[in-house]
Structure formats: structure tokens, C-alpha cells
Scaffold this motif. Structure first.
Motif, PDB file in Angstrom:
ATOM      1  N   ASP A 160      24.034  12.223  20.499  1.00 29.25           N
ATOM      2  CA  ASP A 160      22.506  12.559  19.933  1.00 29.25           C
ATOM      3  C   ASP A 160      22.546  11.756  18.759  1.00 29.25           C
ATOM      4  OD1 ASP A 160      20.439  13.675  19.054  1.00 29.25           O
ATOM      5  OD2 ASP A 160      21.132  15.797  19.213  1.00 29.25           O
ATOM      6  N   GLN A 162      20.557  12.285  16.603  1.00 25.08           N
ATOM      7  CA  GLN A 162      20.361  13.264  15.309  1.00 25.08           C
ATOM      8  C   GLN A 162      21.597  13.415  14.525  1.00 25.08           C
ATOM      9  OE1 GLN A 162      17.419  14.191  14.107  1.00 25.08           O
ATOM     10  NE2 GLN A 162      16.119  13.324  15.495  1.00 25.08           N
ATOM     11  N   LEU A 163      22.640  13.663  15.408  1.00 28.95           N
ATOM     12  CA  LEU A 163      24.060  14.015  14.963  1.00 28.95           C
ATOM     13  C   LEU A 163      24.502  12.796  14.082  1.00 28.95           C
ATOM     14  CD1 LEU A 163      25.447  16.349  17.929  1.00 28.95           C
ATOM     15  CD2 LEU A 163      24.361  16.835  15.735  1.00 28.95           C
ATOM     16  N   ARG A 165      22.878  10.607  12.507  1.00 30.19           N
ATOM     17  CA  ARG A 165      21.969  10.324  11.394  1.00 30.19           C
ATOM     18  C   ARG A 165      22.729  11.640  10.380  1.00 30.19           C
ATOM     19  NH1 ARG A 165      16.356   9.868  13.406  1.00 30.19           N
ATOM     20  NH2 ARG A 165      16.370   7.611  13.700  1.00 30.19           N
ATOM     21  N   VAL A 166      22.927  12.695  10.908  1.00 28.50           N
ATOM     22  CA  VAL A 166      23.662  13.722  10.060  1.00 28.50           C
ATOM     23  C   VAL A 166      24.907  13.073   9.451  1.00 28.50           C
ATOM     24  CG1 VAL A 166      24.923  15.781   9.857  1.00 28.50           C
ATOM     25  CG2 VAL A 166      22.623  15.672  11.137  1.00 28.50           C
ATOM     26  N   GLN A 168      25.806   9.900   8.863  1.00 33.21           N
ATOM     27  CA  GLN A 168      25.385   8.746   8.006  1.00 33.21           C
ATOM     28  C   GLN A 168      24.863   9.321   6.762  1.00 33.21           C
ATOM     29  OE1 GLN A 168      22.485   6.523  10.111  1.00 33.21           O
ATOM     30  NE2 GLN A 168      22.888   4.746   8.939  1.00 33.21           N
ATOM     31  N   ALA A 169      23.963  10.443   6.895  1.00 34.54           N
ATOM     32  CA  ALA A 169      23.582  10.984   5.353  1.00 34.54           C
ATOM     33  C   ALA A 169      24.748  11.790   4.808  1.00 34.54           C
ATOM     34  CB  ALA A 169      22.345  12.151   5.927  1.00 34.54           C
ATOM     35  N   TYR A 170      25.587  12.497   5.452  1.00 31.98           N
ATOM     36  CA  TYR A 170      26.687  12.920   4.661  1.00 31.98           C
ATOM     37  C   TYR A 170      27.664  11.905   4.401  1.00 31.98           C
ATOM     38  CZ  TYR A 170      24.282  17.199   4.657  1.00 31.98           C
ATOM     39  OH  TYR A 170      23.012  18.069   4.254  1.00 31.98           O
ATOM     40  N   ARG A 171      27.637  10.720   4.827  1.00 34.96           N
ATOM     41  CA  ARG A 171      28.514   9.579   4.314  1.00 34.96           C
ATOM     42  C   ARG A 171      30.023   9.880   4.929  1.00 34.96           C
ATOM     43  NH1 ARG A 171      25.376   8.887  -0.498  1.00 34.96           N
ATOM     44  NH2 ARG A 171      23.761   7.702   0.455  1.00 34.96           N
TER      45      ARG A 171
ATOM     46  N   GLN B  47      13.898   8.809   5.496  1.00 38.79           N
ATOM     47  CA  GLN B  47      15.243   7.978   6.112  1.00 38.79           C
ATOM     48  C   GLN B  47      15.386   6.754   5.316  1.00 38.79           C
ATOM     49  OE1 GLN B  47      14.876   7.674  10.337  1.00 38.79           O
ATOM     50  NE2 GLN B  47      14.574   9.604  10.398  1.00 38.79           N
ATOM     51  N   ALA B  50      17.207   7.689   2.146  1.00 39.60           N
ATOM     52  CA  ALA B  50      18.435   8.202   2.359  1.00 39.60           C
ATOM     53  C   ALA B  50      19.249   7.061   2.937  1.00 39.60           C
ATOM     54  CB  ALA B  50      18.591   9.198   3.455  1.00 39.60           C
ATOM     55  N   GLY B  51      18.975   5.897   3.099  1.00 41.09           N
ATOM     56  CA  GLY B  51      19.528   4.629   3.748  1.00 41.09           C
ATOM     57  C   GLY B  51      20.007   5.092   5.136  1.00 41.09           C
ATOM     58  N   LEU B  52      19.259   5.857   5.817  1.00 34.61           N
ATOM     59  CA  LEU B  52      19.392   6.051   7.203  1.00 34.61           C
ATOM     60  C   LEU B  52      18.651   4.937   7.966  1.00 34.61           C
ATOM     61  CD1 LEU B  52      19.125   9.725   7.731  1.00 34.61           C
ATOM     62  CD2 LEU B  52      21.172   8.252   7.080  1.00 34.61           C
ATOM     63  N   LEU B  67      23.759  13.662  -2.401  1.00 32.42           N
ATOM     64  CA  LEU B  67      22.783  13.675  -1.774  1.00 32.42           C
ATOM     65  C   LEU B  67      22.900  14.481  -0.864  1.00 32.42           C
ATOM     66  CD1 LEU B  67      20.607  10.418  -1.427  1.00 32.42           C
ATOM     67  CD2 LEU B  67      21.161  11.797   0.866  1.00 32.42           C
ATOM     68  N   GLY B  68      21.739  15.602  -0.753  1.00 35.88           N
ATOM     69  CA  GLY B  68      21.829  16.676   0.195  1.00 35.88           C
ATOM     70  C   GLY B  68      20.516  16.235   1.135  1.00 35.88           C
ATOM     71  N   TYR B  69      21.035  16.488   2.832  1.00 40.38           N
ATOM     72  CA  TYR B  69      19.841  16.273   3.562  1.00 40.38           C
ATOM     73  C   TYR B  69      19.708  17.248   4.538  1.00 40.38           C
ATOM     74  CZ  TYR B  69      16.973  12.713   6.204  1.00 40.38           C
ATOM     75  OH  TYR B  69      15.925  12.046   6.311  1.00 40.38           O
ATOM     76  N   MET B  70      18.461  17.891   4.552  1.00 44.18           N
ATOM     77  CA  MET B  70      18.159  19.029   5.403  1.00 44.18           C
ATOM     78  C   MET B  70      17.040  18.297   6.416  1.00 44.18           C
ATOM     79  SD  MET B  70      17.287  22.733   4.610  1.00 44.18           S
ATOM     80  CE  MET B  70      17.121  23.906   5.775  1.00 44.18           C
ATOM     81  N   PHE B  71      17.485  18.406   7.895  1.00 43.63           N
ATOM     82  CA  PHE B  71      16.697  17.787   8.490  1.00 43.63           C
ATOM     83  C   PHE B  71      15.682  18.779   9.446  1.00 43.63           C
ATOM     84  CE2 PHE B  71      20.649  15.262   8.426  1.00 43.63           C
ATOM     85  CZ  PHE B  71      20.310  14.029   8.732  1.00 43.63           C
ATOM     86  N   ASN B  75      20.606  20.547  13.420  1.00 48.81           N
ATOM     87  CA  ASN B  75      21.532  19.141  13.739  1.00 48.81           C
ATOM     88  C   ASN B  75      22.859  19.750  13.364  1.00 48.81           C
ATOM     89  OD1 ASN B  75      19.302  17.697  14.571  1.00 48.81           O
ATOM     90  ND2 ASN B  75      19.126  16.433  12.817  1.00 48.81           N
ATOM     91  N   SER B 134      22.304  24.726   7.893  1.00 52.18           N
ATOM     92  CA  SER B 134      21.808  23.646   7.551  1.00 52.18           C
ATOM     93  C   SER B 134      21.457  23.419   6.202  1.00 52.18           C
ATOM     94  CB  SER B 134      20.724  23.067   8.457  1.00 52.18           C
ATOM     95  OG  SER B 134      19.847  22.133   8.206  1.00 52.18           O
ATOM     96  N   ALA B 138      23.700  21.456   3.090  1.00 53.76           N
ATOM     97  CA  ALA B 138      22.887  20.352   2.241  1.00 53.76           C
ATOM     98  C   ALA B 138      23.450  20.655   0.771  1.00 53.76           C
ATOM     99  CB  ALA B 138      21.380  20.311   2.246  1.00 53.76           C
TER     100      ALA B 138
END
Lengths: 268, 264
Positions: A160, A162-163, A165-166, A168-171, B47, B50-52, B67-71, B75, B134, B138
């Protein structure tokens, strides 16, 4: 947080549940033996010895020490070829699945490899490596490789986004991406592929030995065929199938249950 | 003071221009809402921050470290228990297992999750609990910038209000900056200090509104009234397609001059 005693308890419960689920398998095997016995009575012992006669012959072969060395040789060849294909196939498949280009390039090749009959590889291997040990090992490897590769690639492709991306976002560092993202997902594709590869590996090793070597179960089968010894032939087949079942139900199936815990938890 | 400055953010998907010269500033402790109809490039913008996603063009200065990200969807990793999902970011930061599990437990409890629930896998939990996890994931990394991508849009009213309250409480405690993306004006009025209105085709910022009343003093009545006022604004109505008309596309974006701000 749960204590260690809880963990021991739940592990015991899991083992008992697993053993209990074996009754279904045993019942189906016994049903098959009944059909076999019926066929044996219709055809007579020269054409088709019954399960009892076959098991007696197998016991005799094991008891006299005739069977073990051949079984060990075949098992070693299977494990070498299968092990190499599991390692290389899984690793390359995962890498290929990460890039769209690599996946597109390898797909037709995999179809080609999957379609190539193992007997053709065997002929080539005999020409390349002669009548030694390498021929069955190579044939097993090349027959199992595309199965494992395709499973791993499919697993890596279907992750997925989306996962991802998760992650990536949380490095997530690459090691964590592997253990917490890729492997848990890919395992549900890899393990069925490994089980198929396991079955293929035994089929191929016996075939390769029958045609190319002087030792191992395949070679022993060739001997019993030339002596019209149906009981021994069947005994060898039963021995190989027993090893196959043992590998699947003692090794791969428990592994599958372990990595797919999160899927099974609802069914209980 | 830590801040996030974005200028000249352009992005194209193939031939289609999804973001046109977007720029904004966000300072520590502030919350900024980007409001616009679906498809105006809001998620793409987040995105990019956030560098995505690598935007076609962007000048960004970001002093925020955590950085905290809530989608939009929870997810959660389906193979990790609720506790491990909460602690995912902490694990990535290298926090040892006992410590991160303790933190996940206490955070989970503050978000209204029982210890029992933390042992469960995501598919065994309700949608509301998944959203809490979720949000917890974050917050667990103690971010100084929290990015929220329409995380509450699929929840029922009761749950939304509950999560708003939790979010506000946590933001007040931690003092982190929030960049919220939403198509719900009322959500923006409830949570933001400043609202940037975005219009689609191409996605761009057309107007800035400032809400001066401190969040703690905002009553339900005030929120409804302010939302009502915003809904009557011509630019808002045009951006959301409630009224015919066009909004100018700025040729070159000079921040501060194009949208001067409007006190509500």
C-alpha cells in the motif's frame, strides 16, 4: 504489557491449537489410504501394492539401513537448490518489485522461466555440469527460482502506497522499513511461494537423480523400476512425500502462522 | 522563533497544473488552516512540505525539526498492534523498547484507549479508535510541527468534537505549530488562528483570514456564527463553486501584497 507467564501460556495454547487442527489433515490422509487399499485389492500387489505392504517395505528399507543414505543425499540436494533459490529469488524479487522498470523487464522473463519444463533444464545441466552432484542442485534451483522471484516481486509491488508514505513521513530508517513495512506485507506472498517451491524442489530432485546420478532417491527409484519392484518404488515415493509433509507442516506452516498472527487473530 | 516559510510552490502532474505559486508562513505555536474544495491541491501541498513529494518548484525554509503527520485515513500498519503503531515514530527515532512502550501506554490512555485495546491489531478496533491511534502516533514523537491532512473528514460529529478537544488540549500543552488541511470551514474556524482560502484549477491561495479570538474562548455559537459569516464571503462562495465568477490568478506571487488579510 503482558508478563512472561502469559506468553508461555499463549504459546502452549497456540501449539495445542495447531496440533488439534492436524486431525483434519490426518482424516483426509487416512481416507486417501482407504482409496489406495481399494485400488490395490482391485489390481493385485504386482501392479499396486496396498498401503500396508508399502509401509512394511519402507520399514524394511529403513531397518536394513538401505534408505537413510539415499534420503540424506536427496534431502541435501533439495535443501541446497531450494535454499539458494529462496535466498536469491526472494532478494532479487523484492528489489525488482521496488522499481517499476525492473518489474516490467523481469515479468516476461519470469513467464519464460516458469514455462520452461524442468526436464529441459535437466538436459542442459547434464551437458554443462555432467553426471555429478551439481546437476540436480542446479535443476532444483532453476525450477524454484522463478516461483519465489514472482512471489517476492508481487509482494513488493502490492504494498500500500499510503503505508509507504507513513514510513517516509516518520523517517523510518531502512532497517525498520524492512522489518516493520516490507517483510510483514511481503511474507504473505512469499510463504505460499516458498511452499510451492518446496513441492517443486522434491519433484525435480527425484526426476534429476533418476536421469543423471547414481545415488539418491531418484537413482534408487530407477533401480527398483528396472527390477519391477513396485513395492520398493512406492516405498520411496512415500518416504519422499513424508519428508515433504514434514518440511511443510513442521517448518513452513508454523512460520506462516507466526508471521500472519495479525491476520489470524480475528478467526479465533 | 522557529518558522516554516514557503514561497513559489508550483506543481504539475503531467500537463495539469495542480499548484500555482502558493506561499505562506507558519510560526511556532500558531495554527494555520488551508481551506478549499476537493481537488484544489491541498494534499499535494502538505506532501510537498513534508518531503513526501518533490514539487516542480518550491522555495522552502523549515526550521521545525520534529514532524508529526496525520493522514486522511488512519493508515496504521495492519501487522503491528495498536501499541506498536503508536510507538512507530519513537522506534524510528531510536527510543529503546521499554521506554517507547511506556510512552505509548500513557499516551494511549490519555487519548481514551484501554490497555487492552493497545494489544489489539488495527482491524480489531473501531474507526474512531484507529483515528485516535493515528493522532497518538503523530503526537508521540513530540513534534514541533503537526501536519493534519483532513484527518477528521470521515468521522461522525460526536467523535470529531472529541478528537478536536483532544487535539487542542495536546497542542496547548506542547505548543507545536499546526498546519491543517480541510474542506470543512467550520473545522478551520474551530482549530486555526489563520485561514488561507484556496481555489482550484490551478490550486492557489486567494485570500487570508485571521481569527483573533483565542481558541480557548471560542464558543460553539461563535464558531457557527463566524463560519456563517465566512460562507457569505464572495471569494469563499466562488472558490467552493456556490456562486458563479472567477478569481484572479496572480502572475507573480508577492506575499503580503496579494492577500492583505482580513480580520473577522
Amino acid at each position: 504489557m503482558k508478563g512472561p507467564w502469559y506468553r508461555v501460556q499463549s504459546a502452549l495454547a497456540a501449539i495445542l491449537t495447531y496440533l488439534w487442527s492436524g486431525w483434519g489433515a490426518i482424516a483426509s490422509l487416512l481416507l486417501f489410504c482407504a482409496l489406495w487399499e481399494w485400488g490395490a485389492q482391485l489390481n493385485g500387489p504386482l501392479v499396486l501394492p496396498g498401503p500396508q505392504a508399502t509401509l512394511a517395505q519402507l520399514w524394511h528399507m529403513l531397518d536394513s539401513g538401505l534408505a537413510q543414505p539415499e534420503l540424506i543425499i536427496s534431502t541435501r540436494r533439495t535443501l541446497q537448490g531450494l535454499g539458494a533459490s529462496l535466498l536469491i529469488g526472494s532478494a532479487l524479487g523484492l528489489l525488482a518489485g521496488r522499481s517499476l522498470t525492473a518489474a516490467m523487464l523481469s515479468r516476461p522473463l519470469i513467464t519464460l522461466l516458469l514455462g520452461m519444463p524442468p526436464i529441459a533444464w535437466l538436459v542442459l545441466a547434464m551437458l554443462w555440469f555432467g553426471m555429478g552432484d551439481t546437476t540436480p542442485v542446479f535443476t532444483v534451483f532453476i525450477a524454484c527460482f522463478p516461483i519465489v522471484f514472482a512471489g517476492a516481486m508481487q509482494g513488493a509491488r502490492t504494498l500500500d502506497n499510503q503505508l509507504r508514505r507513513v514510513a517516509q513521513a516518520y523517517r523510518l530508517p531502512w532497517r525498520m522499513q524492512l522489518t516493520d513495512l516490507y517483510l510483514p506485507h511481503v511474507m504473505s506472498y512469499l510463504i505460499p511461494a516458498w511452499i510451492t517451491a518446496l513441492g517443486t524442489s522434491w519433484k525435480v530432485v527425484v526426476m534429476a537423480e533418476l536421469l543423471s546420478t547414481t545415488d539418491g532417491v531418484g537413482a534408487a527409484l530407477a533401480v527398483s523400476r528396472s527390477q519391477l519392484d513396485t513395492a520398493s518404488s512406492l516405498a520411496w515415493v512415500v518416504a519422499v512425500l513424508a519428508l515433504l509433509l514434514a518440511a511443510e507442516y513442521l517448518l513452513l506452516e508454523p512460520l506462516k502462522r507466526r508471521v500472519e498472527r495479525w491476520r489470524l487473530e480475528t478467526e479465533q | 522563533m522557529n518558522a516554516l516559510h514557503v514561497r513559489h510552490l508550483h506543481h504539475r502532474f503531467g500537463l495539469q497544473e495542480v499548484l500555482h505559486d502558493v506561499g505562506f508562513d507558519l510560526f511556532a505555536g500558531q495554527s494555520l488552516a488551508l481551506v478549499g474544495p476537493s481537488g484544489c491541491g491541498k494534499s499535494t501541498l502538505l506532501q510537498a512540505v513534508a518531503g513526501l513529494l518533490e514539487p516542480s518548484r518550491m522555495v522552502m525554509q523549515n526550521d521545525f525539526r520534529g514532524l508529526g503527520y496525520m493522514f486522511q485515513q488512519p493508515n496504521l500498519m495492519p501487522w503491528l498492534t495498536a501499541r506498536d503503531n503508536l510507538a512507530l515514530g519513537l522506534k524510528a527515532l531510536g527510543v529503546p523498547k521499554p521506554a517507547r512502550q511506556r510512552q505509548a501506554d500513557s499516551l494511549g490512555q490519555r487519548l481514551g484507549l484501554a490497555l487492552d485495546d493497545l494489544d489489539k491489531y488495527p482491524h480489531q478496533l473501531s474507526g474512531g479508535m484507529q483515528s485516535r491511534i493515528s493522532l497518538g502516533r503523530a503526537l508521540a514523537v513530540s513534534p514541533d510541527l503537526l501536519l493534519l491532512d483532513e484527518p477528521f473528514s470521515a468521522l461522525d460529529v460526536g467523535l470529531k468534537l472529541e478528537l478536536y478537544a483532544l487535539l487542542r488540549e495536546q497542542i496547548a500543552q506542547r505548543g507545536c505549530a499546526v498546519l491543517l488541511i480541510t474542506h470543512d470551514l467550520m473545522e478551520a474556524v474551530r482549530l486555526a488562528d489563520r485561514i488561507l482560502l484556496m481555489a482550484p484549477e490551478p490550486g492557489r491561495v486567494v485570500r487570508e483570514f485571521e481569527l483573533t479570538l483565542p481558541q480557548a474562548e471560542r464558543s460553539e455559537a461563535w464558531i457557527h456564527q463566524t463560519t456563517g459569516q465566512l460562507m457569505e464571503n464572495t471569494e469563499v462562495r466562488i472558490a467552493f463553486g456556490l456562486q458563479a465568477g472567477t478569481l484572479a490568478i496572480a502572475e507573480s506571487h508577492d506575499h503580503g501584497a496579494t492577500h492583505t488579510g482580513c480580520k473577522v
